[in-house]
Design a protein around this motif. Structure first.
Motif, PDB file in Angstrom:
ATOM      1  N   MET A  12       0.935  -1.227   0.397  1.00 53.75           N
ATOM      2  CA  MET A  12       0.325  -0.064   0.122  1.00 53.75           C
ATOM      3  C   MET A  12       0.834   1.434  -0.028  1.00 53.75           C
ATOM      4  N   SER A  13      -0.127   2.356  -0.761  1.00 56.31           N
ATOM      5  CA  SER A  13       1.394   3.298  -0.729  1.00 56.31           C
ATOM      6  C   SER A  13       0.734   4.516   0.710  1.00 56.31           C
ATOM      7  N   PRO A  14       1.772   5.467   0.639  1.00 51.73           N
ATOM      8  CA  PRO A  14       1.660   6.332   2.272  1.00 51.73           C
ATOM      9  C   PRO A  14       0.658   7.250   1.658  1.00 51.73           C
ATOM     10  N   PRO A  15      -0.306   7.964   2.184  1.00 52.71           N
ATOM     11  CA  PRO A  15      -1.427   9.528   1.868  1.00 52.71           C
ATOM     12  C   PRO A  15       0.081  10.059   0.827  1.00 52.71           C
ATOM     13  N   ARG A  16      -1.008  10.542   0.070  1.00 60.53           N
ATOM     14  CA  ARG A  16      -0.281  11.720  -0.855  1.00 60.53           C
ATOM     15  C   ARG A  16       0.708  12.751   0.133  1.00 60.53           C
ATOM     16  N   HIS A  17      -0.265  13.538   1.253  1.00 62.55           N
ATOM     17  CA  HIS A  17       0.508  14.124   1.577  1.00 62.55           C
ATOM     18  C   HIS A  17       1.682  13.973   2.703  1.00 62.55           C
ATOM     19  N   GLN A  18       2.161  12.691   3.173  1.00 60.48           N
ATOM     20  CA  GLN A  18       3.090  12.304   3.792  1.00 60.48           C
ATOM     21  C   GLN A  18       4.641  12.844   3.107  1.00 60.48           C
ATOM     22  N   PRO A  19       5.314  13.423   4.008  1.00 66.96           N
ATOM     23  CA  PRO A  19       7.053  14.048   3.306  1.00 66.96           C
ATOM     24  C   PRO A  19       7.589  12.382   3.034  1.00 66.96           C
ATOM     25  N   THR A  20       8.018  12.595   1.673  1.00 65.03           N
ATOM     26  CA  THR A  20       8.843  10.550   1.414  1.00 65.03           C
ATOM     27  C   THR A  20      10.277  11.092   2.495  1.00 65.03           C
ATOM     28  N   PRO A  21      10.457   9.944   3.027  1.00 59.86           N
ATOM     29  CA  PRO A  21      11.710   9.691   4.222  1.00 59.86           C
ATOM     30  C   PRO A  21      12.757  10.938   4.070  1.00 59.86           C
ATOM     31  N   LEU A  22      13.149  10.933   4.930  1.00 60.09           N
ATOM     32  CA  LEU A  22      14.120  11.450   4.699  1.00 60.09           C
ATOM     33  C   LEU A  22      15.608  10.964   4.533  1.00 60.09           C
ATOM     34  N   ARG A  23      16.493  10.995   3.655  1.00 60.99           N
ATOM     35  CA  ARG A  23      17.793  10.789   3.223  1.00 60.99           C
ATOM     36  C   ARG A  23      18.779  10.685   3.385  1.00 60.99           C
ATOM     37  N   CYS A  24      18.691  12.189   3.422  1.00 61.92           N
ATOM     38  CA  CYS A  24      19.740  13.436   4.404  1.00 61.92           C
ATOM     39  C   CYS A  24      19.480  14.519   4.716  1.00 61.92           C
ATOM     40  N   TRP A  25      19.976  14.498   5.840  1.00 64.30           N
ATOM     41  CA  TRP A  25      18.772  15.642   6.656  1.00 64.30           C
ATOM     42  C   TRP A  25      19.823  16.518   7.718  1.00 64.30           C
ATOM     43  N   ALA A  26      19.349  17.966   7.830  1.00 64.68           N
ATOM     44  CA  ALA A  26      20.788  18.161   9.371  1.00 64.68           C
ATOM     45  C   ALA A  26      19.046  18.198  10.895  1.00 64.68           C
ATOM     46  N   GLU A  27      19.765  18.176  11.940  1.00 64.63           N
ATOM     47  CA  GLU A  27      18.812  18.642  12.713  1.00 64.63           C
ATOM     48  C   GLU A  27      19.424  19.700  13.214  1.00 64.63           C
ATOM     49  N   ILE A  28      18.655  20.716  13.409  1.00 66.27           N
ATOM     50  CA  ILE A  28      19.344  22.054  14.517  1.00 66.27           C
ATOM     51  C   ILE A  28      18.334  22.340  15.894  1.00 66.27           C
ATOM     52  N   ASP A  29      18.731  22.034  17.114  1.00 69.61           N
ATOM     53  CA  ASP A  29      18.471  21.867  18.463  1.00 69.61           C
ATOM     54  C   ASP A  29      18.163  23.381  18.297  1.00 69.61           C
ATOM     55  N   LEU A  30      17.231  24.072  18.258  1.00 65.39           N
ATOM     56  CA  LEU A  30      17.189  25.270  19.019  1.00 65.39           C
ATOM     57  C   LEU A  30      16.958  25.490  20.507  1.00 65.39           C
ATOM     58  N   ALA A  31      16.223  24.452  21.463  1.00 67.37           N
ATOM     59  CA  ALA A  31      16.814  24.520  22.396  1.00 67.37           C
ATOM     60  C   ALA A  31      17.546  24.644  22.511  1.00 67.37           C
ATOM     61  N   ALA A  32      19.532  23.671  21.926  1.00 67.21           N
ATOM     62  CA  ALA A  32      20.368  24.718  22.704  1.00 67.21           C
ATOM     63  C   ALA A  32      21.406  26.008  22.092  1.00 67.21           C
ATOM     64  N   LEU A  33      20.364  26.684  20.702  1.00 67.91           N
ATOM     65  CA  LEU A  33      20.891  27.922  20.108  1.00 67.91           C
ATOM     66  C   LEU A  33      20.447  28.655  21.577  1.00 67.91           C
ATOM     67  N   GLU A  34      19.190  28.152  21.916  1.00 66.49           N
ATOM     68  CA  GLU A  34      18.746  28.835  23.314  1.00 66.49           C
ATOM     69  C   GLU A  34      19.830  28.889  24.514  1.00 66.49           C
ATOM     70  N   ARG A  35      20.318  27.844  24.740  1.00 70.23           N
ATOM     71  CA  ARG A  35      20.977  27.800  26.343  1.00 70.23           C
ATOM     72  C   ARG A  35      22.506  28.460  25.323  1.00 70.23           C
ATOM     73  N   ASN A  36      23.192  28.562  24.083  1.00 73.34           N
ATOM     74  CA  ASN A  36      24.176  29.123  24.232  1.00 73.34           C
ATOM     75  C   ASN A  36      24.406  30.363  24.661  1.00 73.34           C
ATOM     76  N   LEU A  37      23.048  31.232  23.865  1.00 69.99           N
ATOM     77  CA  LEU A  37      23.327  32.456  24.347  1.00 69.99           C
ATOM     78  C   LEU A  37      23.361  33.339  25.183  1.00 69.99           C
ATOM     79  N   ARG A  38      22.130  32.130  26.014  1.00 73.32           N
ATOM     80  CA  ARG A  38      22.407  32.558  27.895  1.00 73.32           C
ATOM     81  C   ARG A  38      24.106  32.773  27.844  1.00 73.32           C
ATOM     82  N   LEU A  39      24.231  31.152  27.967  1.00 77.61           N
ATOM     83  CA  LEU A  39      25.813  31.211  27.741  1.00 77.61           C
ATOM     84  C   LEU A  39      26.422  31.607  27.826  1.00 77.61           C
ATOM     85  N   ILE A  40      26.255  32.429  26.751  1.00 80.61           N
ATOM     86  CA  ILE A  40      27.660  33.482  25.964  1.00 80.61           C
ATOM     87  C   ILE A  40      27.612  34.582  27.449  1.00 80.61           C
TER      88      ILE A  40
END
Ligand SMILES: *Cc1c(COP(=O)(O)O)cnc(C)c1O
Length: 384
Positions: free
Chosen positions: A1-29
């Motif tokens: 069965m094929s996935p519903p049309r609105h689903q994004p295709t699975p990730l093959r190569c991606w970057a993860e951006i941790d925005l909570a870490a960004l905020e902690r970094n600003l506060r630490l600096i």
């Protein structure tokens, strides 16, 4: 069965951006600097590849005082997030861009008398005042008015009815490699600033230090702001930095998946040019990432990736869409396994500094080289 049309295709190569870490970094600096020092968040080049909107929105929330971008296009994209945030453009404007200063409420960097005349005319045409930061060249040999000429330029800015001097700054050419030269640049800047009649440093932004310079930031001086780029993303500008005591965390990580696993006999040449010959009967994994994603070709035969928590060397040339790695010593690797190019996996970590070294480049360029094909996946948990 094929996935519903609105689903994004699975990730093959991606970057993860941790925005909570960004905020902690600003506060630490922030916490590591004297309380009166204001925070200029440098978010040029799509926030160093992290995504301008997501990054800037989080930095606003975390309390950045001013945003710096490279050009009018980036500034306009940032202004779309909302009015009120001061935005400084670091690069020179083209004459055709001058009218955007008033329209988008942007501050311009000024290095020359010609720019003063142009921006004054733009302010007059729009019937409003334009904020400018005067940049002083203290030996970088790039933007800025030569330090000996700074007082003259400053007088012209102060005399222009539609310009408001909002800041004075310089940029260090070798804060990592040459502390003595940097100290000399600092002195030249302070001397020039001192000679600018009619300027009270306490009323404007006075800034010089970027991530690398922060550690030598003098406590009592007219400096009252820092321009932070790389460090807020959790990356130390150089390994022996005193800033290592500020425990920022990496915001960016880079991931792909194994697309194929196979056995090859000793003596087989790998990838274009057959630049690696297998010394033993081997099991190799073909990754779903190549230079078309931002894994530099210079990492051919040098880089490593993490699979199942173990380091796997790159074999042969990195190609546009695929990269071959050695998994002979990693039991159980199957199609679909995650491979980490930059980041942690189980007990192991490949830092962006290591990744960059293996490709003869620097973290700044690595981040700017992650291509459009790579979706950025945002982790937004509060985590403060
Ligand atoms: C990019 C840039 C910065 C930020 O530098 P980092 O080393 O990334 O902190 C600061 N000032 C100017 C003028 C820049 O162009």
């Amino acid at each position: 069965m094929s996935p519903p049309r609105h689903q994004p295709t699975p990730l093959r190569c991606w970057a993860e951006i941790d925005l909570a870490a960004l905020e902690r970094n600003l506060r630490l600096i922030r916490a590591s600097l004297p309380a009166h020092i204001r925070y200029v968040a440098v978010v040029k080049a799509d926030a160093y590849g992290h995504g301008l909107h997501q990054t800037a929105a989080r930095l606003m929330h975390a309390g950045a005082d001013l945003f710096a971008v490279a050009n009018v296009t980036e500034a306009a994209a940032l202004r779309e997030l909302g009015p009120g945030w001061p935005i400084l453009i670091l690069s020179p404007l083209l004459p055709a861009e001058d009218s955007y200063l008033a329209e988008y409420d942007l501050a311009a960097t000024v290095s020359s008398v010609e720019e003063v005349a142009r921006f004054e005319a733009a302010g007059q045409a729009a019937g409003r005042t334009i904020a400018v930061h005067m940049k002083i060249d203290t030996g970088m040999g790039r933007l800025g008015v030569w330090h000996a000429d700074a007082p003259g330029l400053c007088a012209q800015i102060l005399a222009a009815p539609h310009l408001k001097l909002a800041g004075v700054f310089t940029h260090f050419s070798s804060p990592d490699e040459d502390p003595a030269f940097t100290a000399g640049q600092r002195r030249l800047f302070l001397t020039a600033l001192d000679r600018c009649a009619g300027v009270n440093p306490a009323d404007i932004f006075v800034h010089a230090d970027n991530s690398s310079g922060l550690e030598s930031m003098p406590g009592s001086s007219p400096f009252n702001a820092v321009r932070v780029g790389l460090l807020q993303f959790g990356i130390l500008p150089h390994p022996n930095s005193m800033l290592a005591q500020v425990h920022t965390e990496p915001v960016f990580s880079f991931h792909t998946r194994v697309g194929l696993v196979k056995n090859l006999p000793a003596g087989t040449g790998i990838s274009y040019g057959r630049t690696h010959l297998l010394r033993r009967d081997s099991r190799v994994a073909i990754l779903c990432a190549g230079y078309g994603d931002g894994l530099p070709r210079a990492a051919s035969n040098r880089g490593q990736v993490l699979i199942r928590g173990q380091r796997c060397p790159v074999l042969g040339r990195v190609t546009m869409d695929q990269t071959v790695v050695d998994v002979t010593d990693v039991p159980g690797v199957i199609c679909g396994d995650e491979a980490v190019l930059v980041g942690r996996q189980l007990e192991n970590e490949i830092s962006i500094a290591e990744f960059s070294r293996s490709a003869d480049t620097i973290p700044w360029e690595t981040l700017c080289s992650v291509t459009k094909r790579v979706p950025r996946v945002y982790r937004t948990a509060l985590g403060i």
